[in-house]
Design an enzyme around this catalytic site. Sequence first.
Site, PDB file in Angstrom:
ATOM      1  N   GLU B  55       0.812  -1.220   0.000  1.00 52.88           N
ATOM      2  CA  GLU B  55       0.000   0.000   0.000  1.00 52.88           C
ATOM      3  C   GLU B  55       0.843   1.267   0.000  1.00 52.88           C
ATOM      4  O   GLU B  55       0.480   2.271  -0.613  1.00 52.88           O
ATOM      5  CB  GLU B  55      -0.957   0.013   1.200  1.00 52.88           C
ATOM      6  CG  GLU B  55      -1.990  -1.103   1.195  1.00 52.88           C
ATOM      7  CD  GLU B  55      -1.451  -2.442   1.699  1.00 52.88           C
ATOM      8  OE1 GLU B  55      -0.300  -2.489   2.177  1.00 52.88           O
ATOM      9  OE2 GLU B  55      -2.185  -3.452   1.620  1.00 52.88           O
ATOM     10  N   PHE B  80      -5.905   0.007   5.556  1.00 56.97           N
ATOM     11  CA  PHE B  80      -4.603   0.032   4.884  1.00 56.97           C
ATOM     12  C   PHE B  80      -4.441   1.277   4.000  1.00 56.97           C
ATOM     13  O   PHE B  80      -3.369   1.867   3.953  1.00 56.97           O
ATOM     14  CB  PHE B  80      -4.428  -1.240   4.058  1.00 56.97           C
ATOM     15  CG  PHE B  80      -4.874  -2.467   4.789  1.00 56.97           C
ATOM     16  CD1 PHE B  80      -4.320  -2.767   6.036  1.00 56.97           C
ATOM     17  CD2 PHE B  80      -5.868  -3.299   4.295  1.00 56.97           C
ATOM     18  CE1 PHE B  80      -4.746  -3.879   6.753  1.00 56.97           C
ATOM     19  CE2 PHE B  80      -6.299  -4.406   5.009  1.00 56.97           C
ATOM     20  CZ  PHE B  80      -5.741  -4.708   6.237  1.00 56.97           C
TER      21      PHE B  80
END
Lengths: 271, 311
Positions: B55, B80
């Site tokens: 991410e 995330f």
Amino acid sequence: METRETLSKRAKRIRHHIIEMLGHAKSGHPGGSLDLAEIMSVLYFHEMKYDFNDPAWPERDYFVLSKGHAAPALYATFCEGGLIDEEELFTLRRLGSRLQGHPDRKKLPGVEASTGSLGQGFSIAGGIALSLKLRQKENRVYAVVGDGELDEGIIWEAAMAAANYKLDNLCAIVDHNGLQIDGANDDVMCLGDIGAKFEAFGFEVFHVDGHDIDALIEVFAKAKAVTGRPTAVIAKTVKGKGISFMENQVGWHGTPMKEEDYLKAKAELEG
Amino acid sequence: MEKIATREAYGNALAAIGKENEKIVVLDADLSKSTKTSVFAKACPERFFDMGIAESNMAGTAAGLAIGGNTVFMSSFAMFAVGRCYEIIRNSICYPKLNVKIAATHAGITVGEDGGSHQSIEDIALTRVLPNMEVFVPADGVETAKMVQYMAANEGPMYLRLGRSGQPVLFDESYEFIPGKFTVMRDGGDVALFACGLMVGEALKAAETLHEEGISAAVVNASSLKPLDEATTVAYAQKCGAIVTAEEHSVIGGLGAAIAQCLVRQRPCPVEFVGVEDRFGQSGRPDELLAAYGLTAAHIVEKAKAAMARK
């Protein structure tokens, strides 16, 4: 394309500007800025497609200083190219200045990415390269990454993605001076074989003396010829290069120069 | 009542706009089937990039694509997309004010069975505090689509908070989303209920219950958390003199905090907060969790009475 002699003179002036700026600012990072002088000179005045009169030229090559604390090296190069004048160099790190402690793209035209938080610039460079590929453009992207910066996990996430998307327009330049704030790289966090690591991630890897103008010219030409995969140039450098009492001294990472240090450094460069 | 998850509406809207607008690029981090960016990926495969389970690099890449001139949507679960990438969003997206849209799904406790590790109850607070960031929480699928249209057409960093589970459709196609404007869903004069996301539906149910008890409650869809609609907020404080906020988020730093700060500055009045009280979520069915964490119409009714008692 400029001659070796001209590029060498430019590197010397870049170093000179760095000392002037940091001497006046009385804060900032001398060691890791000074060691980039030859790399910056060769990139901006030989390798890259770049027009200092038009830093937003759509056909330009992009430069991202992922190790943003070396901002003085970038500003010095801009000054050398005529993008900013010498007077402005003295505003470094002052309130209201375009020359922020770390590069800010909103304040200063020519800064492609706001950097300073380590690792992110390399990830951004990958995004720029991807955007260029998407538009089938030929522009290249150069990212200078510090060796200590390789501790950051995002570097390796970005490396994996660059290989996955075959970003052969992306060239990582690792400024390998062997030192970071707390000490030698391998005493802080063992880097192992940097070249082998990038190779394992899918990069074509080159090694070069980061202060040898001819070798730098040659290595960037080789990197440019690589297709289908990103490239990494591991440039062996001397932190603090050009100032005898700063060379290879970990203490000169971010230590402000006292007046006497400034005068001594200036004398060395002018001598 | 017709139901659609806001993430479904997001995927559909993104694909439709993506076909028209070639600048749009979408990134995901190996969750495209869940975030519904897979719908875009199918419609515009050449402009969809799966960044893998990374991410942080997705956020940095989004910044680079925006520098290259693209309008970038990046998606993952809220935990995330915001939590993992936070400092990159701060320094590489908001600080340089780049054209990156963070559309996060599976926000709040209604993620359900996956449990507390996946239930983001902090993301509104985290995004709202960032300079240059706009923050939107749609109440249904129609509003989601309108927000995506706005986000695609306007420059700058924006955060879109989406849910996992189906939500009743509250708006029809004539609805127009304007940032900085709340929508009054129901007027009333005794207490005003400001809600966002799936809590708007609960607030409407609460207003009906209060009505049966002779209490006139206004319901406001506070979907534009930043910029906040201060005018409507102050107007209802003036009119009702008692406010309840309701959100599927921590009571710290979210909608309630935004409304309270606005009112303390401009028109102080009693405010009660419905939200997750400074604690983490856990596994369970979404409806069970909403009840267990005090996020139902019944809780809003209770808080409405408490706020009125403090007038």
